[in-house]
Design a protein around this motif. Structure first.
Motif, PDB file in Angstrom:
ATOM      1  N   HIS A   1       0.808  -1.221   0.000  1.00  0.00           N
ATOM      2  CA  HIS A   1       0.000   0.000   0.000  1.00  0.00           C
ATOM      3  C   HIS A   1       0.843   1.274   0.000  1.00  0.00           C
ATOM      4  O   HIS A   1       0.451   2.274  -0.595  1.00  0.00           O
ATOM      5  CB  HIS A   1      -0.982  -0.025   1.177  1.00  0.00           C
TER       6      HIS A   1
ATOM      7  N   VAL B   1      -4.646   3.645  -3.505  1.00  0.00           N
ATOM      8  CA  VAL B   1      -5.255   3.368  -2.196  1.00  0.00           C
ATOM      9  C   VAL B   1      -6.234   4.476  -1.829  1.00  0.00           C
ATOM     10  O   VAL B   1      -7.350   4.217  -1.360  1.00  0.00           O
ATOM     11  CB  VAL B   1      -4.163   3.222  -1.112  1.00  0.00           C
TER      12      VAL B   1
ATOM     13  N   TYR C   1     -10.432   3.854  -1.406  1.00  0.00           N
ATOM     14  CA  TYR C   1     -11.252   4.105  -0.224  1.00  0.00           C
ATOM     15  C   TYR C   1     -12.243   5.238  -0.449  1.00  0.00           C
ATOM     16  O   TYR C   1     -13.386   5.183  -0.025  1.00  0.00           O
ATOM     17  CB  TYR C   1     -10.357   4.412   0.982  1.00  0.00           C
TER      18      TYR C   1
ATOM     19  N   LEU D   1     -15.469   4.952  -3.386  1.00  0.00           N
ATOM     20  CA  LEU D   1     -16.505   3.916  -3.296  1.00  0.00           C
ATOM     21  C   LEU D   1     -17.892   4.531  -3.477  1.00  0.00           C
ATOM     22  O   LEU D   1     -18.773   3.937  -4.098  1.00  0.00           O
ATOM     23  CB  LEU D   1     -16.438   3.210  -1.940  1.00  0.00           C
TER      24      LEU D   1
ATOM     25  N   GLU E   1     -16.392  -4.605  -3.500  1.00  0.00           N
ATOM     26  CA  GLU E   1     -16.526  -5.091  -2.128  1.00  0.00           C
ATOM     27  C   GLU E   1     -16.230  -6.587  -2.052  1.00  0.00           C
ATOM     28  O   GLU E   1     -15.658  -7.076  -1.077  1.00  0.00           O
ATOM     29  CB  GLU E   1     -17.930  -4.801  -1.575  1.00  0.00           C
TER      30      GLU E   1
ATOM     31  N   ARG F   1     -12.498  -6.963  -2.091  1.00  0.00           N
ATOM     32  CA  ARG F   1     -11.957  -6.498  -0.808  1.00  0.00           C
ATOM     33  C   ARG F   1     -12.224  -7.545   0.281  1.00  0.00           C
ATOM     34  O   ARG F   1     -11.376  -7.813   1.122  1.00  0.00           O
ATOM     35  CB  ARG F   1     -12.615  -5.167  -0.436  1.00  0.00           C
TER      36      ARG F   1
ATOM     37  N   ALA G   1      -7.175  -1.297   9.055  1.00  0.00           N
ATOM     38  CA  ALA G   1      -7.257   0.167   9.169  1.00  0.00           C
ATOM     39  C   ALA G   1      -5.963   0.732   9.752  1.00  0.00           C
ATOM     40  O   ALA G   1      -5.448   1.750   9.290  1.00  0.00           O
ATOM     41  CB  ALA G   1      -8.450   0.571  10.039  1.00  0.00           C
TER      42      ALA G   1
ATOM     43  N   THR H   1      -3.211   0.416   6.939  1.00  0.00           N
ATOM     44  CA  THR H   1      -3.416   1.307   5.794  1.00  0.00           C
ATOM     45  C   THR H   1      -3.173   2.763   6.206  1.00  0.00           C
ATOM     46  O   THR H   1      -2.801   3.597   5.376  1.00  0.00           O
ATOM     47  CB  THR H   1      -4.832   1.124   5.221  1.00  0.00           C
TER      48      THR H   1
ATOM     49  N   GLY I   1     -11.011   3.951  11.829  1.00  0.00           N
ATOM     50  CA  GLY I   1     -11.476   2.948  10.877  1.00  0.00           C
ATOM     51  C   GLY I   1     -12.857   2.408  11.187  1.00  0.00           C
ATOM     52  O   GLY I   1     -13.532   1.881  10.307  1.00  0.00           O
TER      53      GLY I   1
ATOM     54  N   THR J   1     -15.631   3.272   8.815  1.00  0.00           N
ATOM     55  CA  THR J   1     -15.797   2.671   7.487  1.00  0.00           C
ATOM     56  C   THR J   1     -16.794   1.516   7.498  1.00  0.00           C
ATOM     57  O   THR J   1     -17.236   1.091   6.440  1.00  0.00           O
ATOM     58  CB  THR J   1     -14.463   2.150   6.911  1.00  0.00           C
ATOM     59  N   TRP J   2     -17.099   0.978   8.670  1.00  0.00           N
ATOM     60  CA  TRP J   2     -18.005  -0.173   8.683  1.00  0.00           C
ATOM     61  C   TRP J   2     -19.138  -0.078   9.699  1.00  0.00           C
ATOM     62  O   TRP J   2     -20.165  -0.733   9.541  1.00  0.00           O
ATOM     63  CB  TRP J   2     -17.233  -1.481   8.921  1.00  0.00           C
TER      64      TRP J   2
END
Lengths: 195, 195
Positions: free
Chosen positions: A98, A105, A109, A112, A124, A127, A161, A164, B165, B168-169
């Motif tokens: 990355h 990268v 993110y 999307l 997705e 990923r 997370a 990255t 992070g 993101t979810w």
């Protein structure tokens, strides 16, 4: 006389992609027009449609290619071993891969939101395949009694997370070498899931 | 007769900001025009300039306000205690604060590229103040012999990336409550820096 250059699509395809990558990363997908991309490549706007049907396809292509390259590089780097060894390999691989692709990268993110639902589902899916590799390592480590993780899915997302995040601050030639960065993060990742 | 409504700037200021926040988060700063923001608010494009000199000021205002609210909320939540107790409080605070502001957080990270150098430096200064709070906790914990962190600056960035992070979810009403999320992340953060 032999042709010494490839067909237009051999040459312009990668140039279109490189221009789109750079422009999307700099201005954002929604702010970039096909006309700007064509100008950057040095072709007429109309000619761009020989290489891509539309801007959405270009975005999807960039994101799909990034994810496929990630999965292929990961498959090549795969080694057998204990869950601990595999977790270390994953950690170091993730940071290296990355940190070398900041624009890809960033787009992967950030953009999307601009994919069509169908394209979003495909990205997705790719990923998820990558995340599943890390989750399988964590599950194996829990099975071996090496790791203590109450929710392997969430731990997977937390580790990814964290790793990255290197992209938000790491610069080549900065205070720390990438080796040092890998070592610091591996120490934290190892402890974060340890029993 | 008493005036029952505030001046235009009392009313439209927050509406302009809310519209800009939503539009920037959805389309990206560069793709949104002052005209679109004005339309969303329901005023003439020209009238918008009564509330903000330009789009850059609007972006800076959103990001500065976000960082100031973060620092103020953090100051209010501050408690004395051991480094361990303070790290737990920081972890839970960070998750709660950021999960409630997905659009502000998205913009705060994604639109840094669109700030002027001067505005970027001011936002970075505020962000640094927040990071310094976590780094001070880690340094105190190292001093107490509770934590083993070879580089407190990098550990700070790693922990913040892991925690942010969540945005993101995490979705309210999903598989995990925010309390459960906090507990899982606190377990990982605690271990990641432990001696």
């Amino acid at each position: 006389m032999a042709r010494t250059t490839g067909s237009h699509s051999d040459i312009t395809g990668p140039r279109v992609r490189a221009a789109a990558l750079s422009l999307f990363a700099q201005h954002g997908f929604a702010a970039v027009s096909m006309r700007q991309i064509a100008k950057d490549v040095g072709v007429q706007a109309g000619a761009l449609y020989n290489y891509t049907p539309d801007k959405q396809s270009l975005l999807f292509d960039l994101m799909q290619t990034h994810m496929q390259e990630l999965l292929e590089a990961r498959a090549e780097a795969f080694e057998e071993g204990s869950a601990m060894a595999r977790l270390e390999a994953f950690t170091r691989f993730h940071i290296r891969f990355h940190s070398q692709r900041p624009e890809e990268v960033f787009i992967a993110y950030m953009e999307l939101r601009n994919l069509t639902p169908e394209n979003f589902a495909r990205i997705e899916g790719l990923r998820r395949r990558y995340e599943d590799e890390l989750e399988a390592i964590l599950q194996a480590g829990v099975g071996e009694g090496l790791f203590a993780v109450s929710d392997t899915k969430i731990a997977t997302l937390a580790v990814i997370a964290m790793l990255t995040g290197v992209n938000t601050w790491y610069r080549e030639g900065g205070r720390l070498s990438l080796d040092e960065v890998e070592r610091i993060y591996w120490d934290m990742v190892r402890k974060s899931v340890s029993a």
